[in-house]
Motif scaffolding. Structure first.
Motif, mmCIF file in Angstrom:
data_model
loop_
_atom_site.group_PDB
_atom_site.id
_atom_site.type_symbol
_atom_site.label_atom_id
_atom_site.label_comp_id
_atom_site.label_asym_id
_atom_site.label_seq_id
_atom_site.Cartn_x
_atom_site.Cartn_y
_atom_site.Cartn_z
ATOM 1 N N UNK A 242 0.462 -0.995 -0.341
ATOM 2 C CA UNK A 242 0.156 -0.067 0.194
ATOM 3 C C UNK A 242 0.973 1.375 0.129
ATOM 4 N N UNK A 243 1.448 1.630 1.146
ATOM 5 C CA UNK A 243 2.961 2.611 0.820
ATOM 6 C C UNK A 243 3.560 2.578 -0.391
ATOM 7 N N UNK A 244 4.179 1.497 -1.634
ATOM 8 C CA UNK A 244 4.818 1.448 -2.054
ATOM 9 C C UNK A 244 3.769 2.199 -3.344
ATOM 10 N N UNK A 245 2.041 2.664 -3.245
ATOM 11 C CA UNK A 245 1.040 2.770 -3.784
ATOM 12 C C UNK A 245 1.449 4.376 -3.657
ATOM 13 N N UNK A 246 2.648 4.980 -3.377
ATOM 14 C CA UNK A 246 2.493 6.211 -3.776
ATOM 15 C C UNK A 246 3.781 7.081 -4.446
ATOM 16 N N UNK A 247 3.966 5.854 -4.869
ATOM 17 C CA UNK A 247 5.225 6.500 -5.889
ATOM 18 C C UNK A 247 6.621 7.603 -5.165
ATOM 19 N N UNK A 248 6.643 8.155 -6.144
ATOM 20 C CA UNK A 248 7.956 8.918 -5.646
ATOM 21 C C UNK A 248 7.846 9.523 -3.887
ATOM 22 N N UNK A 249 6.677 9.602 -3.537
ATOM 23 C CA UNK A 249 6.341 10.069 -2.496
ATOM 24 C C UNK A 249 6.934 8.933 -1.122
ATOM 25 N N UNK A 250 6.964 7.659 -1.250
ATOM 26 C CA UNK A 250 7.060 7.072 -0.739
ATOM 27 C C UNK A 250 8.780 7.089 -0.658
ATOM 28 N N UNK A 251 9.349 7.138 -1.750
ATOM 29 C CA UNK A 251 10.590 6.939 -2.152
ATOM 30 C C UNK A 251 11.070 8.071 -1.399
ATOM 31 N N UNK A 252 10.793 8.729 -1.530
ATOM 32 C CA UNK A 252 11.537 10.600 -1.199
ATOM 33 C C UNK A 252 10.956 10.617 0.374
ATOM 34 N N UNK A 253 9.937 9.068 1.426
ATOM 35 C CA UNK A 253 10.287 9.331 2.284
ATOM 36 C C UNK A 253 10.464 8.343 2.998
ATOM 37 N N UNK A 254 11.146 7.653 2.287
ATOM 38 C CA UNK A 254 11.843 6.371 3.008
ATOM 39 C C UNK A 254 13.551 7.481 2.680
#
Lengths: 58, 144
Positions: free
Chosen positions: B87-99
């Motif tokens: 589900x988190x991965x669905x956020x796309x670049x937002x997830x990458x930015x958060x990580x």
């Protein structure tokens, strides 16, 4: 940051209803109506479930 | 055969309405819509929808992080955590930015932080729904 449980429900319902309205309907008027219905059901359903749990406990 | 009875266009084919305004292939619209919330609709010229989707999904993610929600990682043995990660991965670049910035690393200790985790997961899932909607518009499955 901390918010009340009700505020969390309202925010969650608002954003989710916007996305549901846009993606699940084709015409702007029906989008608005579907989004409003989703929002009312989200918030109303949560309040109803909360009262149901309160009555079960008491 | 009337205009309303025409066969819907096949995936990847050219359509004659305004949905085909983007020069990009539908798959690219899907991918860009997933990477950047609302971008798929913006590429198709659906400005109001794109901005509303972008604001809603980014706010959902931002509130989740602000409420100290957790960003899930794939290297866990818990099946439910794996689903949350998807589900988190669905956020796309937002997830990458958060990580990348180390958001959502703390343990979930309060109910509000748990709400935050759900905000992030649902925001990601809503972004997937929005990207698929943009794809449907691009191939003509959804007319407007």
């Amino acid at each position: 940051m901390t918010i009340s449980h009700f505020a969390a429900v309202v925010l969650f319902s608002l954003f989710t209803s916007i996305v549901f309205g846009i993606t699940q309907r084709s015409e702007p008027r029906s989008m608005l109506r579907f989004g409003a219905i989703c929002f009312a059901l989200f918030v109303g359903g949560t309040v109803a479930a909360s009262w149901a749990m309160w009555f079960i406990k008491h | 055969m009337t205009a309303k009875e025409q066969v819907p266009p096949v995936a990847g084919s050219k359509t004659t309405d305004s949905n085909a305004s983007s020069k990009l292939p539908p798959v690219a619209v899907l991918l860009i819509g997933w990477l950047v919330p609302g971008a798929g609709h913006l590429l198709l010229g659906k400005w109001v929808r794109g901005i509303l989707l972008m604001v809603s999904i980014i706010c959902m993610f931002a509130f989740g992080v602000a409420l100290q929600g957790k960003l899930y990682t794939p290297n866990t043995c818990e099946p439910l955590d794996m689903l949350d990660f998807v589900g988190d991965l669905g956020a796309g670049l937002l997830y990458a930015l958060g990580r990348l910035l180390g958001w959502g690393q703390s343990a979930v200790l309060t109910a509000v932080a748990d709400y935050g985790s759900k905000f992030i997961v649902v925001g990601g899932l809503l972004n997937v729904v929005a990207a698929i909607d943009a794809h449907s518009l691009a191939i003509g499955r959804k007319q407007s």
